[in-house]
Design a protein around this motif. Structure first.
Motif, PDB file in Angstrom:
ATOM      1  N   ARG A 192       2.012   9.004  -6.095  1.00  0.00           N
ATOM      2  CA  ARG A 192       2.456  10.379  -5.908  1.00  0.00           C
ATOM      3  C   ARG A 192       3.373  10.765  -6.891  1.00  0.00           C
ATOM      4  NH1 ARG A 192       7.678  12.860  -4.180  1.00  0.00           N
ATOM      5  NH2 ARG A 192       7.319  14.675  -3.764  1.00  0.00           N
ATOM      6  N   ALA A 203       5.945   4.358   7.802  1.00  0.00           N
ATOM      7  CA  ALA A 203       6.074   3.596   6.556  1.00  0.00           C
ATOM      8  C   ALA A 203       7.455   3.046   6.569  1.00  0.00           C
ATOM      9  CB  ALA A 203       5.669   4.568   5.306  1.00  0.00           C
ATOM     10  N   VAL A 258      10.934  16.661   2.092  1.00  0.00           N
ATOM     11  CA  VAL A 258       9.783  15.978   1.867  1.00  0.00           C
ATOM     12  C   VAL A 258      10.269  14.377   2.350  1.00  0.00           C
ATOM     13  CG1 VAL A 258       8.330  14.868   0.122  1.00  0.00           C
ATOM     14  CG2 VAL A 258       8.908  17.125  -0.259  1.00  0.00           C
ATOM     15  N   LEU A 311       1.120   4.128  -2.681  1.00  0.00           N
ATOM     16  CA  LEU A 311       1.061   5.352  -2.525  1.00  0.00           C
ATOM     17  C   LEU A 311       2.145   6.361  -2.990  1.00  0.00           C
ATOM     18  CD1 LEU A 311      -0.354   5.352   1.071  1.00  0.00           C
ATOM     19  CD2 LEU A 311      -1.366   6.270  -0.888  1.00  0.00           C
ATOM     20  N   ILE A 312       3.193   6.016  -2.700  1.00  0.00           N
ATOM     21  CA  ILE A 312       4.361   6.854  -3.248  1.00  0.00           C
ATOM     22  C   ILE A 312       4.687   6.980  -4.867  1.00  0.00           C
ATOM     23  CG2 ILE A 312       6.914   6.961  -3.113  1.00  0.00           C
ATOM     24  CD1 ILE A 312       5.475   7.910  -0.738  1.00  0.00           C
ATOM     25  N   LEU A 336       9.048   3.275   0.521  1.00  0.00           N
ATOM     26  CA  LEU A 336       9.356   4.626  -0.031  1.00  0.00           C
ATOM     27  C   LEU A 336      10.115   4.599  -1.093  1.00  0.00           C
ATOM     28  CD1 LEU A 336       9.704   6.671   3.594  1.00  0.00           C
ATOM     29  CD2 LEU A 336       7.593   6.462   2.188  1.00  0.00           C
ATOM     30  N   ARG A 368       0.957  -1.119   0.163  1.00  0.00           N
ATOM     31  CA  ARG A 368      -0.116   0.031   0.008  1.00  0.00           C
ATOM     32  C   ARG A 368       0.925   1.272  -0.135  1.00  0.00           C
ATOM     33  NH1 ARG A 368      -3.807   2.703  -0.846  1.00  0.00           N
ATOM     34  NH2 ARG A 368      -4.761   4.137   0.390  1.00  0.00           N
ATOM     35  N   HIS A 369       2.015   1.261   0.864  1.00  0.00           N
ATOM     36  CA  HIS A 369       2.698   2.181   0.860  1.00  0.00           C
ATOM     37  C   HIS A 369       3.542   2.602  -0.426  1.00  0.00           C
ATOM     38  CE1 HIS A 369       2.658   2.242   5.638  1.00  0.00           C
ATOM     39  NE2 HIS A 369       1.564   2.882   4.918  1.00  0.00           N
ATOM     40  N   ARG A 372      11.008   2.278   4.851  1.00  0.00           N
ATOM     41  CA  ARG A 372      11.815   2.715   3.991  1.00  0.00           C
ATOM     42  C   ARG A 372      11.729   2.203   2.694  1.00  0.00           C
ATOM     43  NH1 ARG A 372      14.471   5.915   8.341  1.00  0.00           N
ATOM     44  NH2 ARG A 372      12.607   6.603   9.529  1.00  0.00           N
ATOM     45  N   ARG A 425       1.820  11.461 -10.414  1.00  0.00           N
ATOM     46  CA  ARG A 425       1.040  12.771 -10.416  1.00  0.00           C
ATOM     47  C   ARG A 425       1.958  13.670 -10.715  1.00  0.00           C
ATOM     48  NH1 ARG A 425      -2.335  11.013  -6.038  1.00  0.00           N
ATOM     49  NH2 ARG A 425      -0.776  11.793  -4.624  1.00  0.00           N
ATOM     50  N   ARG A 426       2.989  13.725 -10.197  1.00  0.00           N
ATOM     51  CA  ARG A 426       4.184  14.677 -10.484  1.00  0.00           C
ATOM     52  C   ARG A 426       4.644  14.690 -11.714  1.00  0.00           C
ATOM     53  NH1 ARG A 426       9.684  14.619  -7.125  1.00  0.00           N
ATOM     54  NH2 ARG A 426      10.166  12.966  -8.180  1.00  0.00           N
ATOM     55  N   ARG A 448      10.175  14.114   5.997  1.00  0.00           N
ATOM     56  CA  ARG A 448       8.744  13.871   6.575  1.00  0.00           C
ATOM     57  C   ARG A 448       8.292  12.491   6.320  1.00  0.00           C
ATOM     58  NH1 ARG A 448       4.005  14.863   3.513  1.00  0.00           N
ATOM     59  NH2 ARG A 448       4.945  16.122   1.843  1.00  0.00           N
ATOM     60  N   PHE A 449       8.610  11.914   5.152  1.00  0.00           N
ATOM     61  CA  PHE A 449       8.169  10.571   4.842  1.00  0.00           C
ATOM     62  C   PHE A 449       8.776   9.812   5.811  1.00  0.00           C
ATOM     63  CE2 PHE A 449       7.497  11.124   0.169  1.00  0.00           C
ATOM     64  CZ  PHE A 449       6.139  11.746   0.598  1.00  0.00           C
ATOM     65  N   ARG A 450      10.232   9.872   6.158  1.00  0.00           N
ATOM     66  CA  ARG A 450      10.878   9.123   7.207  1.00  0.00           C
ATOM     67  C   ARG A 450      10.534   9.134   8.638  1.00  0.00           C
ATOM     68  NH1 ARG A 450      16.200  10.272   7.449  1.00  0.00           N
ATOM     69  NH2 ARG A 450      16.711   8.304   7.922  1.00  0.00           N
TER      70      ARG A 450
END
Ligand SMILES: Nc1ncnc2c1ncn2[C@@H]1O[C@H](COP(=O)(O)OP(=O)(O)OP(=O)(O)O)[C@@H](O)[C@H]1O
Ligand SMILES: [Mg+2]
Lengths: 326, 252
Positions: free
Chosen positions: B13, B97, B88, B9-10, B102, B5-6, B99, B16-17, B91-93
């Motif tokens: 993200r 979640a 960023v 999500l990344i 990510l 899932r994580h 690593r 989208r960028r 913040r994720f770290r």
């Protein structure tokens, strides 16, 4: 109960220097013992380079301490970083907004990374957009935000998962007075919901007004700790600030003269400006003025005040925090 | 479950960028497509030693795929620099979640973009007369996916070490050009002196190009295929391991 306990927490950085210099070591945090109580707003006050950010980064699992231990909500920082991360939120000094995404996308992603399901994340996002007044630009790419708008989004990102402990590194730097007041309200509201808040600040007033307890840090050491009231009470009495003409050794003359007076407890001179710590300031002030006048020393300005946290800092370090910051 | 899932999500993200700035996809493809349009036609009248009467496009296209891997995907590490600078990643770290999730989310995005670029190149080449064995092509894309993971992880590792655009660009371009030249992309290495050929044997991209040529030809039993899969798989594990250990330590 204490939500944070540190034991001789220490951080040394090794920095490689330019061509001829070898490695340099910087002891950013010199073995500090801190206790933060569950449910309080704890302020961390200190000038630039004091080691505030370094301490926060250690406590939020971003950098390993060189020495010492800490427990956060009962979890050992080094052995159980994952459990620690579940408990804490962290808003860094420089922020962490993804500027290529909209505010809403930032919040949604953060919420889901913290384990919320999609609809729950949406709900929480909407709540925070309202709480921090972000709604009107929530669907714009964050690149287009003003500094204060971005800072507010940072704060929202830190609170997404309703952490039990929230670290805020200089949360109000760059905010206008209105946003600052709003943030203070938000911080107090979080406390009323049971969140512990650990915030750093440069602003004496902010620490004084907002923090239940605070620690003052300087050069990697804690120089004072307590409630703002306790700290100020350690500086018994009042503060008289005198501005004097300083030609022809007048400053030295005044210093000697004032030093002889029994009612003067301490003097801190700095070019032409004297801080006198006295008891019963209202009664002492006329006597001081008469004394200086009689000695032919002319007083340009005078003011009488209760001690502030700056006086606490001055007493402990010999420097004024206001000056170290400005 | 949360791990996938994580990762997703990344991944989304970063998708989208990319969709906000789709120009970057084109930029990574620009050189290979130029080679295809402006250089490949020159090969038509050359008789390349060792390839019999295979169409020159069939020899050239595998090389161009490697070129996308090196000159496009090779620069994937740039994507993490802004995130490091803007806090960023930090913040994720601080979230719980994993690593690896990510990092993997980011890398998978780059690999998918890379595979799309390869597909576009194959389509353009097909319009120009390129013909490939279908099964071979599918197996080739499997190999390319592994290549993608390997190259992207390597590029992220360098990004995490250098932290700024100019030194990352300098180190990448000094690395990618020799790798490209020594993989027999433009002309077959059988033209090269023996010493160069020996050096090139250590270049994984040479084996990738050889396997790709065999696969396109439908020559499924060719031993270069197993070699390429094996070499790339091992190197992929190593570069991933390297990138994740750097990422775990990463502090801006
Ligand atoms: N990554 C690093 N490498 C080397 N030195 C560092 C590093 N981070 C901080 N320092 C040094 O450690 C000391 C403490 O820095 P820190 O950022 O903790 O201060 P601070 O109290 O947060 O200051 P400010 O109010 O300016 O944010 C400084 O002397 C700083 O130069
Ligand atoms: Mg700081």
């Amino acid at each position: 109960m204490n939500i944070i306990e540190t034991n001789k927490l220490r951080k040394v950085f090794n920095v490689r220097q330019g061509k001829n210099g070898g490695d340099q070591t910087i002891e950013a945090v010199k073995g500090i013992d801190l206790q933060v109580r569950t449910g309080e707003i704890f302020g961390f006050l200190g000038p630039n380079g004091a080691g505030k950010t370094t301490t926060l980064r250690m406590l939020s699992t971003l950098i390993p301490p060189t020495d010492g231990q800490a427990t956060i909500a009962g979890h050992d920082l080094l052995r159980n970083p994952k459990q620690v991360r579940e408990v804490i939120g962290y808003v860094s000094q420089v922020g962490g907004v993804d500027v290529t995404a909209t505010g809403r996308e930032n919040l949604l992603l953060q919420a889901q990374l913290c384990g919320m399901a999609r609809h729950e994340a949406e709900q929480r996002t909407n709540e925070l957009l309202v709480a921090l007044d972000l709604t009107s630009f929530a669907d714009r790419v964050a690149k287009t935000y003003s500094g204060g708008q971005r800072r507010r989004l940072d704060l929202a990102l830190g609170m997404v998962h309703r952490p039990r402990l929230l670290f805020l590194d200089e949360p109000t730097t760059g905010l206008d007075p209105q946003s600052r007041a709003r943030l203070w309200d938000e911080v107090r509201r979080l406390r009323s919901e049971g969140t512990t808040i650990f915030l750093t600040t440069h602003y004496l007033e902010e620490a004084d007004i907002l923090a239940d307890r605070l620690a003052i840090m300087d050069h990697g050491e804690i120089v004072a700790e307590g409630t703002p009231k306790q700290l100020k009470q350690q500086i018994a009495g009042d503060v008289i600030s005198l501005g004097l003409e300083t030609q022809n050794g007048a400053a030295q003359h005044a210093h000697n003269l004032l030093n002889e007076q029994p009612y003067v407890r301490e003097i801190h001179p700095s070019d032409g400006l004297f801080q006198l710590y006295v008891e019963h300031g209202e009664e002492t002030l006329p006597a001081v003025l008469r004394l200086l006048d009689g000695a032919g020393l002319s007083v340009r300005t005078v003011s009488l005040s209760r001690p502030t946290l700056d006086d606490v800092f001055l007493r402990r370090t010999g420097r004024s925090l206001r000056e170290s910051i400005e | 479950m949360t791990f996938l899932r994580h990762t997703q999500l990344i991944f989304m993200r970063n998708v989208r960028r990319t969709l906000r700035e789709p120009a970057w996809i084109m930029i990574g493809m620009f050189q290979p497509v130029l080679y295809l349009l402006l250089f490949a036609p020159l090969l038509d009248n050359l008789v390349l030693p060792g390839y019999g009467d295979t169409s020159s496009l069939n020899i050239f296209v595998p090389g161009l795929l490697v070129m996308i891997a090196l000159f496009g995907l090779g620069f994937a590490g740039f994507g993490i620099l802004d995130d490091l600078r803007n806090g960023v990643i930090e913040r994720f770290r601080v979230t719980s979640a994993s690593r690896l999730a990510l990092l993997l989310g980011m890398i998978l995005h780059d690999v998918v973009v890379f595979l799309l670029q390869c597909a576009v190149l194959v389509v353009v080449a097909t319009l120009m007369g390129f013909r490939a064995d279908i099964v071979g092509l599918v197996v080739l894309f499997g190999l390319l996916a592994l290549v993608g993971l390997m190259v992207a992880a390597f590029s992220y590792a360098l990004g995490l070490i250098f932290r700024d655009e100019s030194s990352l660009a300098a180190s990448l371009s000094t690395l990618t050009l020799p790798l490209l030249l020594l993989s027999g992309v433009l002309l077959p290495l059988s033209l090269a002196p023996e010493l160069l050929q020996t050096i090139a044997d250590f270049n994984p991209f040479l084996h990738i190009v050889e396997a790709a040529r065999a696969l396109i030809h439908g020559d499924m039993g060719h031993n270069s295929i197993a070699i390429a899969y094996g070499v790339v798989f091992v190197m992929m594990l190593l570069t991933m391991q390297w990138a994740i250990s750097l990422f775990r330590r990463a502090t801006a």
